[in-house]
Design a protein around this motif. Structure first.
Motif, PDB file in Angstrom:
ATOM      1  N   ASP A   1       0.858  -1.194   0.000  1.00  0.00           N
ATOM      2  CA  ASP A   1       0.000   0.000   0.000  1.00  0.00           C
ATOM      3  C   ASP A   1       0.891   1.240   0.000  1.00  0.00           C
ATOM      4  OD1 ASP A   1      -2.082   1.822   0.199  1.00  0.00           O
ATOM      5  OD2 ASP A   1      -2.275   1.588   2.380  1.00  0.00           O
ATOM      6  N   PRO A   2       1.339   1.682  -1.167  1.00  0.00           N
ATOM      7  CA  PRO A   2       2.245   2.841  -1.220  1.00  0.00           C
ATOM      8  C   PRO A   2       1.576   4.101  -0.681  1.00  0.00           C
ATOM      9  CG  PRO A   2       2.191   1.660  -3.325  1.00  0.00           C
ATOM     10  CD  PRO A   2       1.074   1.117  -2.496  1.00  0.00           C
ATOM     11  N   ALA A   3       2.325   4.862   0.129  1.00  0.00           N
ATOM     12  CA  ALA A   3       1.835   6.141   0.640  1.00  0.00           C
ATOM     13  C   ALA A   3       1.924   7.187  -0.461  1.00  0.00           C
ATOM     14  CB  ALA A   3       2.641   6.578   1.852  1.00  0.00           C
TER      15      ALA A   3
ATOM     16  N   GLY B   1       7.116   5.785   0.390  1.00  0.00           N
ATOM     17  CA  GLY B   1       7.111   4.822   1.485  1.00  0.00           C
ATOM     18  C   GLY B   1       5.819   4.017   1.506  1.00  0.00           C
ATOM     19  N   TRP B   2       5.497   3.470   2.674  1.00  0.00           N
ATOM     20  CA  TRP B   2       4.318   2.628   2.809  1.00  0.00           C
ATOM     21  C   TRP B   2       3.335   3.226   3.803  1.00  0.00           C
ATOM     22  CZ3 TRP B   2       4.512  -0.537  -1.045  1.00  0.00           C
ATOM     23  CH2 TRP B   2       5.730  -1.091  -1.466  1.00  0.00           C
ATOM     24  N   ARG B   3       2.051   2.951   3.574  1.00  0.00           N
ATOM     25  CA  ARG B   3       0.994   3.407   4.477  1.00  0.00           C
ATOM     26  C   ARG B   3       0.482   2.205   5.256  1.00  0.00           C
ATOM     27  NH1 ARG B   3      -3.963   6.273   1.616  1.00  0.00           N
ATOM     28  NH2 ARG B   3      -3.836   4.290   0.499  1.00  0.00           N
ATOM     29  N   GLY B   4      -0.455   1.449   4.725  1.00  0.00           N
ATOM     30  CA  GLY B   4      -0.871   0.185   5.319  1.00  0.00           C
ATOM     31  C   GLY B   4      -1.970   0.283   6.355  1.00  0.00           C
ATOM     32  N   TRP B   5      -2.393  -0.902   6.831  1.00  0.00           N
ATOM     33  CA  TRP B   5      -3.552  -1.002   7.714  1.00  0.00           C
ATOM     34  C   TRP B   5      -3.323  -0.315   9.050  1.00  0.00           C
ATOM     35  CZ3 TRP B   5      -3.086  -3.068  12.480  1.00  0.00           C
ATOM     36  CH2 TRP B   5      -2.052  -3.986  12.716  1.00  0.00           C
ATOM     37  N   ALA B   6      -2.073  -0.308   9.552  1.00  0.00           N
ATOM     38  CA  ALA B   6      -1.825   0.313  10.850  1.00  0.00           C
ATOM     39  C   ALA B   6      -2.154   1.802  10.811  1.00  0.00           C
ATOM     40  CB  ALA B   6      -0.375   0.090  11.274  1.00  0.00           C
TER      41      ALA B   6
ATOM     42  N   HIS C   1      -5.300  -3.851   2.686  1.00  0.00           N
ATOM     43  CA  HIS C   1      -4.956  -3.174   3.939  1.00  0.00           C
ATOM     44  C   HIS C   1      -6.184  -2.497   4.542  1.00  0.00           C
ATOM     45  CE1 HIS C   1      -0.628  -3.605   4.516  1.00  0.00           C
ATOM     46  NE2 HIS C   1      -0.490  -3.553   3.206  1.00  0.00           N
ATOM     47  N   ARG C   2      -7.049  -1.953   3.699  1.00  0.00           N
ATOM     48  CA  ARG C   2      -8.283  -1.353   4.203  1.00  0.00           C
ATOM     49  C   ARG C   2      -9.204  -2.415   4.800  1.00  0.00           C
ATOM     50  NH1 ARG C   2      -9.308   3.862   3.267  1.00  0.00           N
ATOM     51  NH2 ARG C   2      -7.827   5.002   1.951  1.00  0.00           N
TER      52      ARG C   2
ATOM     53  N   PRO D   1      -5.212   4.956  -7.443  1.00  0.00           N
ATOM     54  CA  PRO D   1      -5.408   4.055  -8.580  1.00  0.00           C
ATOM     55  C   PRO D   1      -4.577   2.782  -8.425  1.00  0.00           C
ATOM     56  CG  PRO D   1      -4.012   5.918  -9.193  1.00  0.00           C
ATOM     57  CD  PRO D   1      -4.544   6.225  -7.832  1.00  0.00           C
ATOM     58  N   ALA D   2      -5.121   1.677  -8.880  1.00  0.00           N
ATOM     59  CA  ALA D   2      -4.395   0.406  -8.825  1.00  0.00           C
ATOM     60  C   ALA D   2      -3.201   0.453  -9.773  1.00  0.00           C
ATOM     61  CB  ALA D   2      -5.326  -0.744  -9.209  1.00  0.00           C
TER      62      ALA D   2
END
Length: 259
Positions: free
Chosen positions: A17-19, A23-28, A177-178, A206-207
């Motif tokens: 899940d790219p921010a 970097g990364w975003r994600g479920w957290a 992640h959502r 967008p995917a």
């Protein structure tokens, strides 16, 4: 203010899940945004096993004195030749015990079967699935013993939906992640923990295109696979050959370590 500390591996780190800013975003991150006045500390690291979470992440987590802490770990343990579900369970139990004793509401997760996510042939899938069942049995006992907020991702009907997984078939994409964030938010609300607005379920970015996915697999994905092939693939082949000759028993599951 709600202080959230997340411990675990690359899935908790947010890979897949790219921010928007890099970097990364994600479920957290998504879950934290659904709690009152959140302060998130994501301590997860790529490739972490249960022993790494206990040794490297737990001391920092305890110093932060979180109101909510997550311990999502175990998949990397199953992907190593030296796998031992009892040691994995004991390390995870000590981590959960310490966080619980420190006053945190602890989140744990029953993990999906990597053999199903990878789409492995049955000969290779069976021993890997058996490993995951052994880890999940340990995690279930830990959750029951310490009263954690526990999500069973292994049987959730949406877990294995291909729309929720990134191209590497091991990490969730933004939609996945959502899904994790929403499931955990719902469980926290059911447990009576103060919550704010529920995370959005639909992706906002967008995917990735097929070209971008192919480029990732040809570069970063190949390196990821080769690093894990050194011990995993030969051992999986050995396990498959052994299983063809003798049906191995399930691993024994022992009570979790006490604080």
């Amino acid at each position: 203010m709600t202080r959230i500390v997340t411990l675990g591996d690359s899935i908790t780190l947010g890979m897949g899940d790219p921010a928007p800013g890099g970097g990364w975003r994600g479920w957290a991150y998504l879950l934290a945004a659904g709690l009152p006045k959140p302060e998130l500390h994501n301590l997860a690291t790529i490739g972490a096993q249960a022993k790494h979470v206990e040794r490297d992440q737990l001391p920092n987590a305890l110093l932060l004195r979180p109101h909510v802490a997550s311990v999502v770990v175990g998949i990397n343990d199953t992907l190593r030749a030296g796998f031992d579900p009892v040691r994995t369970g004991q390390a995870a139990a000590r981590t959960v015990a310490a966080l619980t004793a420190n006053g945190a509401t602890v989140i744990t997760m029953r993990l999906p079967d990597p053999a199903q996510m990878f789409g492995l042939p049955s000969g290779l899938a069976r021993p890997l699935s058996r490993r995951m069942r052994a880890v999940n049995a340990e995690l279930d006992r830990i959750a029951a013993h310490y009263g954690t907020v526990h999500w069973d991702a292994s049987t959730d009907p949406e877990t294995y939906d291909k729309r929720n997984w990134s191209v590497d078939r091991l990490h969730p994409n933004e939609r996945g992640h959502r899904l994790v964030a929403c499931r955990l938010w719902d469980l926290l609300e059911e447990a009576g923990f103060p919550v704010a607005e529920r995370p959005g379920r639909e992706p906002t970015s967008p995917a990735p295109t097929r070209r971008a996915a192919a480029l990732w697999m040809a570069t970063k994905g190949t390196r990821w696979f080769l690093r894990r092939s050194v011990d995993l693939i030969p051992y999986m082949l050995f396990m498959a050959a052994r299983e063809a000759l003798v049906q191995p028993p399930e691993w024994p599951v022992l009570p979790p370590a006490r604080p």
